[in-house]
Scaffold this active site. Sequence first.
Site, PDB file in Angstrom:
ATOM      1  CD  GLU A 124      45.433  -9.221 -11.100  1.00  0.00           C
ATOM      2  OE1 GLU A 124      45.447  -9.404  -9.869  1.00  0.00           O
ATOM      3  OE2 GLU A 124      45.150 -10.106 -11.919  1.00  0.00           O
ATOM      4  CD  GLU A 269      48.828 -12.291 -13.638  1.00  0.00           C
ATOM      5  OE1 GLU A 269      48.108 -13.052 -12.964  1.00  0.00           O
ATOM      6  OE2 GLU A 269      49.413 -11.311 -13.158  1.00  0.00           O
TER       7      GLU A 269
END
Length: 483
Positions: A124, A269
């Site tokens: 991220e 995720e």
Amino acid sequence: MAGVSMVPAVWAAVMTLGAVFSVVEGAGIGVNWGILSSHPLRPNIVVKLLKDNGIKKVKLFDSDAWTVSSLSGSKIETIIGIPNDQLKKFAKSYDDAKDWVKENVTSHMFEGGVDLRYVSVGNEAFLTAYNGSFVKVTFPAMQNIQKAIDAAGHGKKIKVTTALNADVYESSTNLPSDGEFRPDIYSTMKDIVHFLDRNKAPFMVNIYPFLSLYQNPNFPLDYAFFDGGGKATNDKDKSYTNVFDANYDTLIWSLKKLGVSDMKIIVGEVGWPTDGNKFANVNLAKRFYDGLFKKLASGDGTPMRPKEKFEVYLFGLLDEDMKSVLPGFFERHWGIFQFDGKPKFPMDSSGKGNDKMLVAAKGVQYLEKKWCVLKKNVKVFDNISPQVDYACSLSDCTSLGYGSSCNNLDRRGNISYAFNMYYQMQDQSVEACVFNGSAEIVKNNASVGSCLFPIQIVSAGERLKAAAAAMVGLVLSLFALRL
Ligand SMILES: *[C@@H]1O[C@H](CO)[C@@H](O)[C@H](O)[C@H]1NC(C)=O
Ligand SMILES: *[C@@H]1O[C@H](CO)[C@@H](O)[C@H](O)[C@H]1NC(C)=O
Ligand SMILES: *[C@@H]1O[C@H](CO)[C@@H](O)[C@H](O)[C@H]1NC(C)=O
Ligand SMILES: *[C@@H]1O[C@H](CO)[C@@H](O)[C@H](O)[C@H]1NC(C)=O
Ligand SMILES: *[C@@H]1O[C@H](CO)[C@@H](O)[C@H](O)[C@H]1NC(C)=O
């Protein structure tokens, strides 16, 4: 499609072997194994836990040698990661990239070794919270690592990608067809997408309906789930009944606008937390997972990709009590298992209505059945607040917050909870249950109703603890960077 189509003979074998066989059945279902815990489980216990539950894919955030080599011979498909703080190094130096590949990839590539599939270079890294710190280094680091993997002869099997948060793309109208990569990272995303495309590597994205709900007070609750309870959103001739599909298709449109229409997507995720917020509880988590597994089993994709064979990694495997709580108290409660490897609620990962408890971790060693609580004879608590603050700042009191599992304790219960969390965190050291004479050690289970006063486990030893602590330091310093 995540649902398995088993031939009858295999099916019969599964029935006879019973619960220990393939609890997580979906072929496309993996889990994220994070280690930001004060007392991480031993890697061999976790690998057994994965196997006992039929989990065949795992994603790690690092390449810690002890953890990765514990997957040797397990046949579990593995994604390893390079943390953001190392991106600069590998962006600058191909030699460092080669060394990394030698030590963290090639060493596992022997007959019966680890089934490595992807390396997520960065995690991220383009979160707006990082203020652009990794925008320039991520792509060059990806290139150097892939080049080194290719040079080592593993390029056909192991692809570089980067796990991205779904905020790398957006839609001004919220309609998927208006999806585009974010303007501040547009040219970098273009380079990355074309690189992945040339290399036949997947786009990896984290999609969190929970966060949509948490961050937006006007978000319609039902739209976060898959059971179609809410009002549909129409986009041209397509109709959306849940935010997961809408988000996924916003990515498809964003890719299309870069001229890429068939890129493989991995959901790096996806999941739902069970504590630490009014929307984070077992009931809603179960509703979310029930819907997700049913969707995966149905073979239905999204409106833009109706036949999509999803590959998803649940977040996460275990609760992690050292995750930063800046995003919210729920951060430490994402596990489908508790910190100690006990399942939280029945799941039906087959998506076919076979609800059952996941298999708990075996061979977990607990500390003694002892709790630290406020002394019975202490009747005035006014000057105990600083002690509670101290205990909580060095342990995990996120279950005490509004809407959480221990939110309805009385004042005395709150104090005891904090004392116990600190005492367990300190491995039940006698000195950790003093609190200026107001605390005592008891042998009766101090849990109150649905509020669990846990007993800590024997930690997996200094090595893994050090690795976890290093990663925590890293996460904290990254946040400090912008505060
Ligand atoms: C291999 O990975 C580990 C864990 O991330 C890291 O500490 C180590 O520096 C890496 N090795 C090299 C040579 O970069
Ligand atoms: C217990 O602590 C929580 C969280 O700090 C707080 O919201 C709650 O009001 C406290 N309860 C009492 C009775 O003090
Ligand atoms: C501990 O208790 C003593 C005596 O009651 C008090 O004077 C002192 O301030 C307390 N210390 C702390 C840290 O609460
Ligand atoms: C204490 O009680 C709680 C709730 O009744 C239970 O879930 C937990 O397993 C118990 N802990 C121990 C160590 O027996
Ligand atoms: C973000 O980065 C810019 C430019 O490097 C800097 O001026 C600004 O202070 C940073 N903001 C935060 C919140 O760190």
